[in-house]
Design a protein around this motif. Structure first.
Motif, PDB file in Angstrom:
ATOM      1  N   LYS A  54       6.829   2.415  -5.054  1.00  0.00           N
ATOM      2  CA  LYS A  54       7.001   2.266  -6.318  1.00  0.00           C
ATOM      3  C   LYS A  54       6.001   2.700  -6.999  1.00  0.00           C
ATOM      4  CE  LYS A  54      10.099  -1.403  -5.320  1.00  0.00           C
ATOM      5  NZ  LYS A  54      10.536  -2.977  -5.355  1.00  0.00           N
ATOM      6  N   PRO A  55       6.137   3.283  -8.620  1.00  0.00           N
ATOM      7  CA  PRO A  55       4.616   3.026  -9.415  1.00  0.00           C
ATOM      8  C   PRO A  55       4.128   1.802  -9.535  1.00  0.00           C
ATOM      9  CG  PRO A  55       6.731   4.139 -10.146  1.00  0.00           C
ATOM     10  CD  PRO A  55       7.338   3.012  -8.772  1.00  0.00           C
ATOM     11  N   HIS A  82       8.322   8.629  -7.923  1.00  0.00           N
ATOM     12  CA  HIS A  82       8.585   7.595  -8.321  1.00  0.00           C
ATOM     13  C   HIS A  82      10.170   7.727  -7.574  1.00  0.00           C
ATOM     14  CE1 HIS A  82      10.376   8.390 -12.377  1.00  0.00           C
ATOM     15  NE2 HIS A  82       8.968   9.176 -12.282  1.00  0.00           N
ATOM     16  N   HIS A 131       9.096   1.141  -1.412  1.00  0.00           N
ATOM     17  CA  HIS A 131      11.158   1.239  -2.039  1.00  0.00           C
ATOM     18  C   HIS A 131      11.284   1.124   0.241  1.00  0.00           C
ATOM     19  CE1 HIS A 131      12.281   1.939  -6.060  1.00  0.00           C
ATOM     20  NE2 HIS A 131      10.844   3.278  -5.927  1.00  0.00           N
ATOM     21  N   GLY A 185       4.088   6.989  -8.865  1.00  0.00           N
ATOM     22  CA  GLY A 185       4.659   6.743  -7.570  1.00  0.00           C
ATOM     23  C   GLY A 185       3.541   7.419  -6.518  1.00  0.00           C
TER      24      GLY A 185
END
Length: 252
Positions: free
Chosen positions: A75-76, A50, A150, A83
């Motif tokens: 992303k987590p 992450h 992301h 992540g």
């Protein structure tokens, strides 16, 4: 690998399996996604998955466009609090890529396994790869979970323009509702058939690897039983003789 809407493929994951001997398998640690992504991409970032997106600032180019060799940074999400990172092995089109990653699907009941050339599909409304679905081996298809992403981290000196991948088509609201033309539907069906044919071919290769490994385990077990059978039985323990021992100590 293209999937028809509503079609749950029965194909097992078309991924190469890492085969280890029974003696070493139990001792080897589970492979995490971070060291594997670092190895296959060459991106030298350390720490939990992450944190990769933020760590890449000022060190590596980042963007929303998939490219071979780039790392998809997740992303987590829910139970995946650390992540996830996965390397892009191939860009199929603006909505589909193939990934190389580790510790995603349990394979043969074990986590920490490597999967190569598995499908990930962009399901974001804007086609910006902010949400994806990823192939999950236990169900033999794309999972239903939509994972937030992301974006992509590109290897040093390999910006998206240099990677020469087809540009991502950003769909407008009008384009999103537009029906495909006859030629487009025909081309899509053809691509799906080719992808399914390739997936079946890979499945046959994986099944052959599994059969070979099962045969190897059977041979090892047979050799072990044969060794036990041929070994001489242990000598019986000597019977206790307290009187003889006493005579031996004090003499005749």
């Amino acid at each position: 690998m293209f999937l028809r809407p509503g079609f749950l493929p029965v194909l097992a994951c078309a991924a190469a399996l890492t085969i280890a001997s029974p003696q070493s398998e139990a001792q080897e640690p589970l492979l995490q996604c971070v060291p594997y992504a670092r190895q296959v991409s060459g991106i030298q970032i350390y720490g939990d998955a992450h944190s990769w997106w933020q760590q890449a600032d000022g060190r590596y180019a980042k963007g929303q466009r998939p490219a071979p060799g780039a790392v998809m940074a997740f992303k987590p999400h829910r139970a995946m609090q650390l992540g996830h990172v996965a390397a892009v092995s191939k860009v199929i089109d603006s909505r589909r890529v193939l990934l190389d990653h580790a510790n995603w699907s349990p394979i043969n009941g074990r986590k920490g396994q490597i999967e190569r050339d598995v499908l990930a599909e962009d399901v974001s409304a804007a086609n910006d790869w902010s949400e994806v679905r990823v192939w999950y081996t236990p169900i033999g298809g794309l999972g239903t979970t939509r994972y937030p992403v992301h974006g992509f981290i590109y290897p040093q000196g390999r910006a998206p323009r240099q990677l020469q991948t087809p540009p991502v088509q950003i769909a407008s609201n009008v384009e999103a509702t537009r029906e495909l033309s006859r030629d487009e539907r025909k081309a899509q069906r053809k691509a799906e058939r080719l992808a399914e044919k390739e997936a079946r071919k890979k499945l046959k290769q994986i099944e052959k690897q599994r059969r070979d490994y099962a045969r190897y385990l059977k041979q090892q077990d047979k050799a072990r039983r044969e060794t036990v059978r041929m070994s001489p039985p242990p000598l019986p323990a000597p019977q206790a003789d307290p009187i003889g021992d006493l005579i031996g100590r004090i003499g005749g």
